[in-house]
Structures are given as C-alpha cells and as structure tokens.
Enzyme design. Structure first.
Site, PDB file in Angstrom:
ATOM      1  N   ILE A  80      67.185 -25.888 100.489  1.00  0.00           N
ATOM      2  CA  ILE A  80      67.944 -26.311 101.661  1.00  0.00           C
ATOM      3  C   ILE A  80      68.596 -27.627 101.274  1.00  0.00           C
ATOM      4  O   ILE A  80      67.912 -28.612 100.982  1.00  0.00           O
ATOM      5  CB  ILE A  80      67.025 -26.503 102.884  1.00  0.00           C
ATOM      6  CG1 ILE A  80      66.275 -25.201 103.205  1.00  0.00           C
ATOM      7  CG2 ILE A  80      67.838 -26.954 104.100  1.00  0.00           C
ATOM      8  CD1 ILE A  80      65.217 -25.366 104.278  1.00  0.00           C
ATOM      9  N   SER A  81      69.904 -27.639 101.247  1.00  0.00           N
ATOM     10  CA  SER A  81      70.626 -28.817 100.761  1.00  0.00           C
ATOM     11  C   SER A  81      70.359 -30.032 101.634  1.00  0.00           C
ATOM     12  O   SER A  81      69.951 -29.911 102.798  1.00  0.00           O
ATOM     13  CB  SER A  81      72.128 -28.536 100.728  1.00  0.00           C
ATOM     14  OG  SER A  81      72.412 -27.458  99.865  1.00  0.00           O
TER      15      SER A  81
END
Length: 413
Positions: A80-81
C-alpha cells in the site's frame, strides 16, 4: 460478514484522530489540494486495508508505505503506497464525480479512495496480475463497504482489459519501465494517464495527456514503487564490486549497460579521485531534477548502493546513490559543505585508475544543469512508429520497448 464490518467500524472510530491528523498533514504539505480528495482521505479507513499487527501510528504515517506481500527473499511484491504519493497521483489525475478510472496494481485502499472521489455515478476497475493480491483486495473492499463500487480483476494489465471499454483516467500504482500500448488504447480521448515511469532508474509519477500522436507530461512527482510484474517487467542489471573485506558496492543499470564491466574488477582497491563543480544549493532545497538530468544526458548512468563496512558506507551523508561508469572507473554524486554551512556544493568522487574521467563527466552535467537554470523538465512519450523529426530538439531520448521517452529542458531566461 456483518460482524466483521462492525469490527471495522469500531476500529475506524478509534483511528479517526490518526486519520484526521494524517489528512491535515497532507493538506499542510500541499499533497492534497482539492476538497474531494480531502474528503476521500478522511472517509476511507486505511487501517482496515493494512497488514495485521501494524500500529495505527504507522498506518496513518503520511510518508510510510505498507508492504503486504514479499517473495522468499523478503523483496516487496505488493504494498500500500505512502499516503502522500497516493494523494498526489489522485490529484494529478484531476478526477471528478462520474468519471471512470482504471487502477493498475491492486491493494484495495487506493481503489476505495478513487471510489470516494468519482462517487456513485463513477466507475473504478482495479486490476492486478497476482491472484493472492486480488483476492485480498476484493475481500477487504467488500468488508469495508466498497465491494459494489470497485470491480477487481485478475489479469496482466499489459494486455488490456477486454470488455471494459475506455477510461477517463488510468492510474498505474506499480513502477513501470515502459508504457503499454493497451493503456493508450483504453484511454478515452482527452483522458489522463498517471504512471510511475522509470527513466534510467529514476522514477517520476507523470500525468500524461495526448497531444496528437504522442503523450506530454502535465505534472511530475518524485516517487518510488514496487516494480511491475508480468509482461511489463523489466529487470535491472546489477554489478557487484567487492572490497578487500568481502563487502560490496553495487551498481544498478536500468537501461543501456556499458560494454565490458569486467574492467571494474578490483576497482575499489584502485586510487580515488574527486572533482568539484562550484555549483551550490541551500539546505532544504530540492534538487531531484538533477538526478533526472543525469539519467537523460550521462551515458553509463547507474544507481549506487553500498554494504555496511565499505568505505562508501562510512561516508553516508556525503553522497547520493547515483553514479556513472567510464571504462575501468566509476564516479558517484558527492556533496561537501558550502555557503558558510548553509548549503552544499555538488561534485563527484571516483574509484579507479582513471577516476577523473567519470568524475569530470558527472561534474560537467551538474554544471550544465546549473547553466540551464535548474529547470523542471517536460517529459514526452512517443509510441513506436512516431516521426523522428518530431522529437524535441536537444531533448534526452531514452529508448523503450514500445516507444521512446523524451526529457526536454527549457533554456535559462
């Protein structure tokens, strides 16, 4: 499932202060610039998409990505950036209610943000090549109430998505070395493609729009992403240089690799050289475009990494992980104190019998960047078959599989 949704809602209430604080930071840092994106970040419970056991402080750290899957060596395959780059990429896309969006690279959280931004009349399709990733994304989206607002598809997005038509925006959330022709085919007229594009190992999230037969950047943001898998995968070549104690300095080449890297054998035991540019910059001033300048104009450009125990590791804080190879020597971007302690001067330090050659080559590009006024570049993408005569004069040109990237720098004044 009802009990699970209730659990998420309780957890979301406990996390509300963290989420609001994260959003406030993104607003203060100008990562979020529109009310609709702000509302999305306040609404979506990031902790519900995070791996188990991650603290709320880490989940809602605006600068922290969260790894969700690794390979057997611990290398990240899916994540998840960091919220700051997710916010910037959504802002780059210029989304509004009712639009259709294709997300390349699934995780769930970013797709939920997109669903909030485009609203009930919009459409979000999220695609990933990894079945484990899509299964997880689908389950968490369902559990958090977004299951009917996001369509998750397992496929190699390099080949396109048959039956889904065109999209007003395509947002790629994995590091891409090239732009797939399928993305261009599925992009609606006047649509925007936001993609973290690797250029000589330097990645920028670029918002592209079509200009007749090619793409032109509207904005570019510094970023880093997990590399793409499947048909779009592009492996770097890594050359290891051992020192006398068995530690290594590693040179990573993303595009063209210099001939006969074997000339570098034993280079860490050879002499050292340094050359200084006279170019200075105050502390807390970004010079990220210097890296992109060098990637475009410096043959033999590479990324540099050093094991603990190496001479380079002991000098951390005095150099940056970008270098250049010339024959039996290599140099790397270095800095030393300047401006009476309020800034640094750029230069290059080198290893090898002829270290002054790569060091001078790097310094010449630093000086050229400075003479041009340290400008922000315009980045173009020209699909295969484009007219060579149309390429911008004086631009750096990087050849990809499906086309060419041009990096154009305006002249000072």
């Amino acid at each position: 499932m009802t009990q699970q949704v209730s659990m998420f809602k309780d957890s979301d209430r406990a996390a509300a202060k963290f989420r609001d604080a994260m959003t406030e930071k993104l607003l203060a840092d100008r990562m979020i610039t529109s009310p609709v994106v702000e509302a999305a970040f306040r609404a979506v419970p990031r902790h519900a998409f995070a791996p188990a056991g991650v603290s709320l402080g880490a989940v809602y750290n605006a600068d922290e990505s969260l790894v969700t899957k690794t390979d057997q060596h611990g290398v990240a395959l899916s994540s998840i950036s960091a919220p700051f780059i997710q916010a910037r990429m959504i802002e780059q896309a210029g989304l509004r209610a009712g639009l259709s969006v294709l997300e390349v690279g699934s995780g769930g959280y970013n797709a939920a943000l997109l669903a909030e931004v485009v609203g009930g009349e919009g459409r979000v399709v999220s695609v990933d090549i990894d079945e484990e990733v899509t299964d997880r994304a689908r389950a968490v989206l369902e559990a958090t109430g977004y299951g009917d607002r996001v369509t998750v598809v397992r496929a190699d997005a390099q080949q396109g998505l048959s039956g889904y038509g065109r999209f007003a925006a395509i947002i790629v959330t994995v590091g891409a070395w090239d732009i797939s022709p399928a993305w261009l085919e599925q992009l609606a007229p006047n649509g925007v493609l936001v993609v973290p594009l690797r250029m000589g190992g330097v990645t920028r999230s670029i918002a592209f729009r079509c200009d007749r037969d090619h793409l032109v950047s509207q904005s570019a943001e510094v970023c880093g992403f997990v590399p793409m898998q499947g048909g779009g995968q592009h492996k770097e070549r890594v050359f290891e240089l051992p020192d006398a104690d068995g530690h290594h300095v590693r040179l990573r080449f993303d595009d063209a690799v210099p001939d006969d890297l074997g000339q570098l054998d034993g280079v860490l035991a050879a002499g050292r050289a340094e050359v200084w540019s006279g170019v200075t910059i105050p502390h807390r001033t970004s010079f990220a475009d210097l890296h992109l300048w060098c990637a475009g104009f410096l043959p033999g450009f590479c990324q540099v990494a050093a094991d603990d125990g190496t001479e380079l590791a002991a000098e951390r804080g005095q150099w940056f992980p970008y270098g250049v190879v010339r024959g039996d020597s290599f140099a790397y971007l270095a800095v030393r104190p300047a401006l009476e302690g309020a800034g640094v001067e750029f230069g290059a330090r080198a290893y090898g019998r002829h270290g002054e050659l790569p060091a001078t080559a790097m310094v010449e590009q630093i000086q050229a960047w400075d003479r041009h006024g340290r400008p922000a570049p315009t980045i173009g993408y020209w699909p295969a078959g484009s007219d060579d005569a149309a390429l911008p004069e004086g631009a750096a040109v990087l050849t990809k599989t499906h086309g060419r990237v041009t990096i154009s720098w305006p002249t000072a004044g």
